[in-house]
Design an enzyme around this catalytic site. Structure first.
Site, short mmCIF file in Angstrom:
data_model
loop_
_atom_site.label_atom_id
_atom_site.label_comp_id
_atom_site.label_asym_id
_atom_site.label_seq_id
_atom_site.Cartn_x
_atom_site.Cartn_y
_atom_site.Cartn_z
N VAL A 1 0.81 -1.22 0.00
CA VAL A 1 0.00 0.00 0.00
C VAL A 1 0.84 1.27 0.00
O VAL A 1 0.33 2.36 -0.25
CB VAL A 1 -0.98 0.04 1.20
CG1 VAL A 1 -2.04 -1.04 1.09
CG2 VAL A 1 -0.25 -0.04 2.54
N ASN B 1 -7.58 -0.38 4.96
CA ASN B 1 -7.52 -1.04 6.27
C ASN B 1 -6.14 -1.55 6.68
O ASN B 1 -5.88 -1.76 7.86
CB ASN B 1 -8.54 -2.19 6.23
CG ASN B 1 -8.38 -3.19 7.34
OD1 ASN B 1 -8.72 -2.92 8.48
ND2 ASN B 1 -7.83 -4.36 7.02
N TYR C 1 2.09 4.17 16.75
CA TYR C 1 0.74 3.72 16.38
C TYR C 1 -0.27 4.84 16.66
O TYR C 1 -1.12 5.17 15.82
CB TYR C 1 0.39 2.47 17.17
CG TYR C 1 -0.89 1.79 16.73
CD1 TYR C 1 -0.93 1.05 15.55
CD2 TYR C 1 -2.06 1.89 17.48
CE1 TYR C 1 -2.10 0.41 15.14
CE2 TYR C 1 -3.23 1.26 17.08
CZ TYR C 1 -3.25 0.52 15.91
OH TYR C 1 -4.41 -0.09 15.50
N LYS D 1 -2.67 6.83 13.93
CA LYS D 1 -4.14 6.79 13.91
C LYS D 1 -4.75 8.19 14.08
O LYS D 1 -5.82 8.46 13.53
CB LYS D 1 -4.67 5.80 14.95
CG LYS D 1 -4.27 4.34 14.66
CD LYS D 1 -4.71 3.84 13.27
CE LYS D 1 -4.43 2.37 13.04
NZ LYS D 1 -4.82 1.90 11.70
N THR E 1 -7.52 -10.48 16.50
CA THR E 1 -6.81 -10.78 15.25
C THR E 1 -5.35 -11.05 15.59
O THR E 1 -4.90 -10.81 16.71
CB THR E 1 -6.84 -9.59 14.26
OG1 THR E 1 -5.99 -8.55 14.78
CG2 THR E 1 -8.24 -9.05 14.06
N1 LIG Z 1 -6.66 -5.86 15.96
C1 LIG Z 1 -6.90 -4.77 16.71
O1 LIG Z 1 -6.95 -4.84 17.95
C2 LIG Z 1 -7.12 -3.43 16.04
C3 LIG Z 1 -7.71 -2.41 16.81
C4 LIG Z 1 -7.91 -1.16 16.23
C5 LIG Z 1 -7.53 -0.96 14.92
N2 LIG Z 1 -6.95 -1.97 14.20
C6 LIG Z 1 -6.56 -1.70 12.82
O2 LIG Z 1 -7.25 -2.59 11.97
C7 LIG Z 1 -6.48 -2.76 10.78
C8 LIG Z 1 -6.35 -4.25 10.48
O3 LIG Z 1 -5.69 -4.84 11.57
P1 LIG Z 1 -5.81 -6.39 11.95
O4 LIG Z 1 -6.05 -6.44 13.39
O5 LIG Z 1 -6.71 -7.08 11.03
O6 LIG Z 1 -4.28 -6.80 11.71
P2 LIG Z 1 -3.57 -8.08 11.06
O7 LIG Z 1 -2.14 -7.92 11.37
O8 LIG Z 1 -4.28 -9.31 11.46
O9 LIG Z 1 -3.82 -7.87 9.49
C9 LIG Z 1 -3.22 -6.80 8.79
C10 LIG Z 1 -3.10 -7.17 7.34
O10 LIG Z 1 -2.51 -6.03 6.66
C11 LIG Z 1 -1.54 -6.52 5.75
N3 LIG Z 1 -0.54 -5.49 5.48
C12 LIG Z 1 0.35 -4.96 6.36
N4 LIG Z 1 1.16 -4.10 5.72
C13 LIG Z 1 0.76 -4.06 4.42
C14 LIG Z 1 1.23 -3.36 3.28
N5 LIG Z 1 2.27 -2.52 3.35
N6 LIG Z 1 0.59 -3.55 2.10
C15 LIG Z 1 -0.45 -4.44 2.03
N7 LIG Z 1 -0.94 -5.11 3.07
C16 LIG Z 1 -0.33 -4.95 4.26
C17 LIG Z 1 -0.94 -7.72 6.47
O11 LIG Z 1 -0.25 -8.59 5.57
C18 LIG Z 1 -2.16 -8.35 7.11
O12 LIG Z 1 -2.77 -9.30 6.24
C19 LIG Z 1 -5.15 -2.05 11.01
O13 LIG Z 1 -5.18 -0.77 10.40
C20 LIG Z 1 -5.11 -1.91 12.53
O14 LIG Z 1 -4.32 -0.82 12.94
C21 LIG Z 1 -6.75 -3.22 14.74
#
Ligand SMILES: NC(=O)c1ccc[n+]([C@@H]2O[C@H](COP(=O)([O-])OP(=O)(O)OC[C@H]3O[C@@H](n4cnc5c(N)ncnc54)[C@H](O)[C@@H]3O)[C@@H](O)[C@H]2O)c1
Length: 254
Positions: free
Chosen positions: A61, A87, A153, A157, A188
């Site tokens: 991305v 995302n 982080y 955000k 996750t």
């Molecule tokens: N899990 C949580 O507790 C939580 C809470 C709040 C926000 N979020 C946000 O939700 C979003 C998804 O997180 P998640 O929990 O599913 O995480 P995750 O680590 O399970 O999945 C993230 C995905 O993003 C992909 N990714 C990372 N860098 C990338 C890049 N440069 N190009 C393409 N793909 C890329 C990874 O390969 C992975 O498949 C993130 O933005 C995270 O900050 C997560």
């Protein structure tokens, strides 16, 4: 599951191979959308590909050329790009402002901020020309208050929230909506990795403490986040733009 018809819509989902992105692919497909699942080259796309009408795009991305590739692929699934779920993200180092490693800071700002910016820029331009579309960026409850030990982080955000509001204002006259989803800790791999880093010998022991910050006392599920996404991208949310929408078990009510 709330039923929202997304029949005929074309979506791009980043970070689509697992976690919240994978649940989003599955939810959008269940609503009738076709989806480009955009993730890294080393990702396992098998679950996303079995969700429905899904095309995998492997890239980064952070690269503008990869965004163009994802858009080109989406336009083979339909004649416009209706939905972007912006995302993909990483959690980065666990450190305060003084100790935060400079390379880690650059990396998290690249993926979590530049990556989201490029999605808004390139897919938003496409939607502007179509005069329709909706972009949902994944922010976090960390985009609303300081945190001592996840400095990068939190900064990233807050930036996502700012980009969401600014893009929403700029693109509203063109019929393009821009929103942010703001989850609290969600079950996750990102959270499971954090548990392992905080408590290497017994990762699950870290869970109650991490869940405690949420009034409901538990992690959210990726499906709970994806259900709200399905509403935000549907016509039922046609008058919503610029909102930062918590899906957080009450965390931001505190
Ligand atoms: N899990 C949580 O507790 C939580 C809470 C709040 C926000 N979020 C946000 O939700 C979003 C998804 O997180 P998640 O929990 O599913 O995480 P995750 O680590 O399970 O999945 C993230 C995905 O993003 C992909 N990714 C990372 N860098 C990338 C890049 N440069 N190009 C393409 N793909 C890329 C990874 O390969 C992975 O498949 C993130 O933005 C995270 O900050 C997560």
């Amino acid at each position: 599951m709330i039923e929202q018809s997304l029949a005929g819509r074309v979506a791009i989902v980043t970070g689509a191979a697992r976690g919240i992105g994978l649940a989003a692919v599955q939810r959008l497909c269940a609503g009738g959308a076709s989806v480009v699942a955009f993730d890294r080259p080393d990702a396992d796309y098998s679950a996303a590909l079995s969700a429905g009408r899904v095309a995998a795009f492997s890239g980064d991305v952070v690269k503008s050329s990869d965004w163009q590739g994802a858009i080109d692929l989406a336009l083979t699934l339909g004649d416009k790009v209706d939905i972007l779920f912006n995302n993909a993200g990483i959690s980065g180092a666990i450190a305060n402002a003084i100790d935060y490693p400079e390379d880690d800071f650059d990396r998290i700002m690249a993926i979590n901020v530049r990556g989201v910016y490029l999605g808004i820029k390139y897919v938003g331009r496409c939607m502007q020309a179509q005069r329709s579309g909706v972009i949902v960026n994944t922010s976090s409850v960390s985009g609303f208050g300081g945190s001592g030990n996840i400095f990068g982080y939190t900064a990233s955000k807050f930036a996502v929230n700012g980009m969401t509001k600014s893009a929403a204002i700029a693109l509203a006259p063109d019929g393009v909506r821009v929103l942010a989803l703001c989850p609290s800790p969600t079950a996750t791999e990102m959270m499971f990795q954090l548990e392992r880093r905080l408590s290497p010998s017994d990762p699950e022991a870290a869970r109650p403490q991490l869940a405690q910050g949420t009034p409901m006392g538990r992690y959210g599920t990726p499906e709970e986040i994806a259900d709200v996404l399905a509403f935000l991208v549907s016509d039922a949310a046609a008058f919503m733009t610029g909102a930062l929408v918590p899906v957080d078990g009450g965390t931001l009510a505190k």
